[in-house]
Design a protein around this motif. Structure first.
Motif, short mmCIF file in Angstrom:
data_model
loop_
_atom_site.label_atom_id
_atom_site.label_comp_id
_atom_site.label_asym_id
_atom_site.label_seq_id
_atom_site.Cartn_x
_atom_site.Cartn_y
_atom_site.Cartn_z
N LEU A 29 10.08 -2.62 -10.94
CA LEU A 29 8.85 -2.30 -10.22
C LEU A 29 7.74 -3.29 -10.56
CD1 LEU A 29 7.73 -0.28 -8.24
CD2 LEU A 29 6.99 1.16 -10.15
N GLY A 30 7.61 -3.64 -11.82
CA GLY A 30 6.62 -4.63 -12.23
C GLY A 30 5.19 -4.16 -12.02
N THR A 31 4.28 -5.10 -11.85
CA THR A 31 2.87 -4.80 -11.64
C THR A 31 2.31 -5.70 -10.55
OG1 THR A 31 2.22 -6.38 -13.37
CG2 THR A 31 2.54 -4.08 -14.05
N GLY A 32 1.07 -5.39 -10.16
CA GLY A 32 0.38 -6.23 -9.20
C GLY A 32 0.80 -6.00 -7.76
N SER A 33 0.59 -7.03 -6.94
CA SER A 33 0.83 -6.90 -5.50
C SER A 33 2.31 -6.70 -5.18
CB SER A 33 0.31 -8.14 -4.77
OG SER A 33 0.94 -9.31 -5.26
N ASP A 34 3.20 -7.30 -5.99
CA ASP A 34 4.62 -7.13 -5.74
C ASP A 34 5.04 -5.66 -5.89
OD1 ASP A 34 4.90 -9.80 -5.24
OD2 ASP A 34 5.60 -10.30 -7.26
N ALA A 35 4.48 -4.98 -6.90
CA ALA A 35 4.79 -3.57 -7.11
C ALA A 35 4.28 -2.73 -5.95
CB ALA A 35 4.18 -3.09 -8.42
N VAL A 36 3.07 -3.04 -5.47
CA VAL A 36 2.52 -2.30 -4.34
C VAL A 36 3.37 -2.50 -3.10
CG1 VAL A 36 0.52 -2.09 -2.81
CG2 VAL A 36 0.18 -2.39 -5.27
N TRP A 37 3.81 -3.72 -2.88
CA TRP A 37 4.65 -4.02 -1.71
C TRP A 37 5.97 -3.27 -1.79
CZ3 TRP A 37 9.49 -6.11 -1.02
CH2 TRP A 37 9.81 -6.49 0.28
N LEU A 38 6.61 -3.28 -2.98
CA LEU A 38 7.89 -2.59 -3.15
C LEU A 38 7.74 -1.09 -2.93
CD1 LEU A 38 10.87 -2.80 -3.91
CD2 LEU A 38 10.20 -2.58 -6.32
N LEU A 39 6.66 -0.51 -3.45
CA LEU A 39 6.44 0.92 -3.27
C LEU A 39 6.19 1.25 -1.80
CD1 LEU A 39 4.14 1.80 -6.31
CD2 LEU A 39 6.44 2.68 -5.88
N ALA A 40 5.35 0.46 -1.14
CA ALA A 40 4.95 0.78 0.23
C ALA A 40 6.08 0.55 1.23
CB ALA A 40 3.74 -0.06 0.62
N VAL A 41 6.88 -0.48 1.02
CA VAL A 41 7.89 -0.86 2.01
C VAL A 41 9.22 -0.17 1.78
CG1 VAL A 41 9.23 -2.81 2.91
CG2 VAL A 41 6.80 -3.09 2.43
N SER A 42 9.57 0.10 0.52
CA SER A 42 10.90 0.61 0.24
C SER A 42 10.91 2.00 -0.41
CB SER A 42 11.65 -0.37 -0.66
OG SER A 42 12.93 0.12 -0.99
N ARG A 43 10.29 2.13 -1.57
CA ARG A 43 10.52 3.34 -2.36
C ARG A 43 9.77 4.56 -1.83
NH1 ARG A 43 11.19 1.14 -8.59
NH2 ARG A 43 12.74 -0.49 -8.04
N LEU A 44 8.55 4.39 -1.36
CA LEU A 44 7.86 5.53 -0.76
C LEU A 44 8.55 6.00 0.53
CD1 LEU A 44 4.04 4.87 -1.33
CD2 LEU A 44 5.31 6.94 -1.92
N PRO A 45 8.91 5.09 1.45
CA PRO A 45 9.65 5.54 2.64
C PRO A 45 10.97 6.22 2.30
CG PRO A 45 8.74 3.37 3.03
CD PRO A 45 8.51 3.67 1.58
N ARG A 46 11.68 5.69 1.31
CA ARG A 46 12.97 6.31 0.94
C ARG A 46 12.76 7.71 0.38
NH1 ARG A 46 18.03 3.58 -2.12
NH2 ARG A 46 19.28 5.48 -2.39
N THR A 47 11.78 7.85 -0.49
CA THR A 47 11.51 9.17 -1.07
C THR A 47 11.04 10.15 0.00
OG1 THR A 47 10.91 8.12 -3.17
CG2 THR A 47 10.17 10.38 -2.83
N ALA A 48 10.16 9.69 0.88
CA ALA A 48 9.69 10.57 1.96
C ALA A 48 10.82 10.96 2.89
CB ALA A 48 8.58 9.86 2.74
N ALA A 49 11.73 10.01 3.19
CA ALA A 49 12.85 10.31 4.07
C ALA A 49 13.75 11.37 3.46
CB ALA A 49 13.65 9.03 4.34
#
Length: 312
Positions: A26-46
């Motif tokens: 997951l890391g930190t910074g903008s890469d972490a935000v991108w990963l959460l927004a594009v992949s992990r949040l949609p997967r969890t919500a789905a």
């Protein structure tokens, strides 16, 4: 602690655990935000939307059929949605996703209505006949789908839809599942009517309820939830069987009172199986449909054995 609060707390913990798990760091910074927004949040919500919707669709299916041993994946609803997808692949291969969903929804609706018409002719003194009929009915539809797919070299295509998994869920590829969430809200709004309809047609009519309209609404909810789930993430078996029976033991058969627990437990079950699928064979994944199939089959056999013991 009240069951709803306990399930809500567990669901919150699963939500954050799902966000933290993945093959990539997951890391930190903008890469972490991108990963959460594009992949992990949609997967969890789905996972949560699919689980909640299927649990609610399952309990409505049980009320319409007046049997605790049925759910969309065991009475041909999911198989019919897959048949609709195969038909679109053959007749309109370039059709957009929303059109495939509509065809799958119509196929699921017709198949579910056919199953309910079929079980109305069965004697209610033997409740095990209903799930057995549903298994045979769904097996016939699955066989027809498999034969057509085999003849047209579409077996790999149909396998993607019939084995549920969330690895391909990303932003822009899961949003149809919000329809399942909306269907859950509709079910809550009409929960009292579904509870009365579960008592049978004669009782419903004597209480002034339009039984046919409630049946049509229930069929629509079951079909919408099943179709959008199959089209988006594939078939997820046994969620609508296991969760309603457990919720009934904890909260009774009054749908409006039990539905929040029911939806939360369904979301938690699918999310738990998705997390297990990511952990067991890390960094690879086991499809969530496979894990649900193992757990659901075990619980289904246990339920049948319990029913036989009560009858004895």
């Amino acid at each position: 602690m009240r069951p709803v609060l306990l399930v809500a707390g567990a669901l919150t913990a699963l939500f954050f655990l799902s966000l933290a798990l993945g093959a990539g760091r997951l890391g930190t910074g903008s890469d972490a935000v991108w990963l959460l927004a594009v992949s992990r949040l949609p997967r969890t919500a789905a996972a949560m939307l699919a689980g909640a919707g299927l649990a609610v669709a399952g309990v409505i299916m049980q009320m319409l059929a007046r049997n605790r041993f049925v759910e969309p994946a065991t009475v041909g609803t999911g198989q019919a949605a897959g048949l609709g997808l195969v038909a679109v692949a053959l007749l309109a291969p370039g059709a957009p996703l929303w059109f495939r969903m509509l065809v799958a929804m119509a196929s699921a609706l017709l198949a579910t209505a056919g199953f309910l018409a079929l079980v109305r002719r069965l004697p209610f003194r033997d409740p095990l006949l209903v799930p057995l009929t549903g298994i045979v009915y769904g097996g016939i539809l699955a066989a027809v789908t498999g034969f057509i797919a085999y003849e047209n070299d579409l077996l790999q295509y149909i396998d993607i839809w019939m084995n549920g998994e969330f690895s391909g869920v990303m932003l822009g590829r899961y949003e149809f599942l919000w329809l399942a969430g909306a269907a859950t809200l509709v079910a809550y709004a009409f929960a009292n009517r579904f509870t009365i309809a579960g008592m049978g047609e004669e009782m419903s009519l004597s209480l002034g309820l339009s039984y046919g309209q409630v049946m049509a609404l229930g069929l629509a909810i079951v079909s919408v939830v099943t179709a959008v789930t199959v089209v988006t993430v594939g078939m997820l078996p046994f969620v609508g069987l296991v969760v309603p029976n457990i919720a009934s033991q904890l909260r009774g058969d009054h749908l409006r009172r039990s539905l929040p627990l029911l939806a939360s437990a369904g979301a938690g079950l699918v999310l738990t199986c998705d997390i297990l699928g990511r952990i067991i064979w890390y960094p690879y994944e086991i499809p969530v449909g496979t894990i649900l199939g193992v757990i659901g089959a075990a619980v289904f056999i246990w339920m049948l054995q319990g029913r036989r013991a009560d009858a004895g």
